[in-house]
Design a protein around this motif. Structure first.
Motif, short mmCIF file in Angstrom:
data_model
loop_
_atom_site.label_atom_id
_atom_site.label_comp_id
_atom_site.label_asym_id
_atom_site.label_seq_id
_atom_site.Cartn_x
_atom_site.Cartn_y
_atom_site.Cartn_z
N VAL A 81 0.86 -1.18 0.00
CA VAL A 81 0.00 0.00 0.00
C VAL A 81 0.90 1.23 0.00
O VAL A 81 1.75 1.39 0.87
N VAL A 82 0.71 2.10 -0.99
CA VAL A 82 1.48 3.33 -1.13
C VAL A 82 0.61 4.51 -0.74
O VAL A 82 -0.57 4.55 -1.08
N GLU A 83 1.21 5.49 -0.03
CA GLU A 83 0.45 6.69 0.30
C GLU A 83 1.19 7.93 -0.20
O GLU A 83 2.40 7.93 -0.34
N GLU A 84 0.40 8.95 -0.47
CA GLU A 84 0.90 10.22 -1.00
C GLU A 84 0.70 11.30 0.07
O GLU A 84 -0.37 11.38 0.67
N ALA A 85 1.71 12.14 0.28
CA ALA A 85 1.66 13.13 1.36
C ALA A 85 1.07 14.46 0.93
O ALA A 85 0.78 15.29 1.78
N ASN A 86 0.91 14.70 -0.35
CA ASN A 86 0.38 16.01 -0.78
C ASN A 86 -0.83 15.82 -1.69
O ASN A 86 -1.26 14.70 -1.93
N GLY A 87 -1.37 16.93 -2.18
CA GLY A 87 -2.52 16.86 -3.09
C GLY A 87 -3.72 16.21 -2.43
O GLY A 87 -4.13 16.59 -1.34
N LEU B 40 5.81 10.38 -1.81
CA LEU B 40 5.29 9.01 -1.68
C LEU B 40 6.02 8.25 -0.58
O LEU B 40 7.20 8.51 -0.32
N SER B 41 5.33 7.31 0.02
CA SER B 41 5.95 6.40 0.97
C SER B 41 5.12 5.13 1.03
O SER B 41 3.99 5.08 0.54
N TRP B 42 5.71 4.11 1.61
CA TRP B 42 5.00 2.85 1.80
C TRP B 42 4.24 2.92 3.11
O TRP B 42 4.83 3.07 4.17
N ARG B 43 2.93 2.82 3.05
CA ARG B 43 2.17 2.67 4.29
C ARG B 43 2.35 1.23 4.78
O ARG B 43 2.54 0.99 5.95
N TYR B 44 2.28 0.30 3.83
CA TYR B 44 2.60 -1.11 4.10
C TYR B 44 3.44 -1.62 2.95
O TYR B 44 3.01 -1.59 1.80
N ARG B 45 4.63 -2.06 3.26
CA ARG B 45 5.57 -2.54 2.24
C ARG B 45 5.18 -3.93 1.75
O ARG B 45 4.54 -4.68 2.46
#
Length: 136
Positions: free
Chosen positions: A57-63, A110-115
């Motif tokens: 699961v990938v998450e985005e910090a902006n927008g 971007l970052s991994w919420r769950y890798r």
């Protein structure tokens, strides 16, 4: 919950070595996008239901602060999805791209919420749909 400190023993070829890259949906995976806090809550609910391993699961910090659930290719078609859900897939006259961050280093926004923790393991589409429908 963030799994930045979880070790992965293998790195799939679709994960970039540094930064982030766009990957064409329909090749290694498709994706389901849910924006904002609803996406984060959904990811955490899936983690609870799966003992901490919901799949990548990938998450985005902006927008829109989107959350991308990486699911098996073709698993989102021919199924009803609630409002606010975007399916990212490819097919005739349709090409979608999914942002994928590296496992380490500077990947903002971007970052991994769950890798991804196991080779070939993606988010279970039916479990994702069930969790989505229970949030409504």
């Amino acid at each position: 919950m963030n799994t930045q400190n979880v070790q992965v023993d293998w790195i799939p070829a679709w994960i970039p070595a540094t930064g982030f890259q766009l990957r064409k949906a329909g090749v290694q995976f498709d994706a389901v996008r849910v924006d904002g806090d609803a996406g984060r809550a959904l990811a955490d609910e899936l983690a609870r239901l799966t003992g901490g391993d919901p799949g990548p699961v990938v998450e985005e910090a902006n927008g829109r602060r989107s959350v991308y659930f990486l699911v098996p290719v073709g698993s989102t078609s021919h199924r009803p999805w609630p409002d606010g859900v975007t399916r990212l897939t490819s097919g005739p006259s349709l090409i979608s791209y999914v942002p994928v961050p590296a496992l380490e280093g500077w990947t903002w926004p971007l970052s991994w919420r769950y890798r991804p923790l196991a080779q070939g393991r993606l988010v279970h589409t039916l479990l994702l749909r069930t969790a989505l429908n229970s949030q409504e």
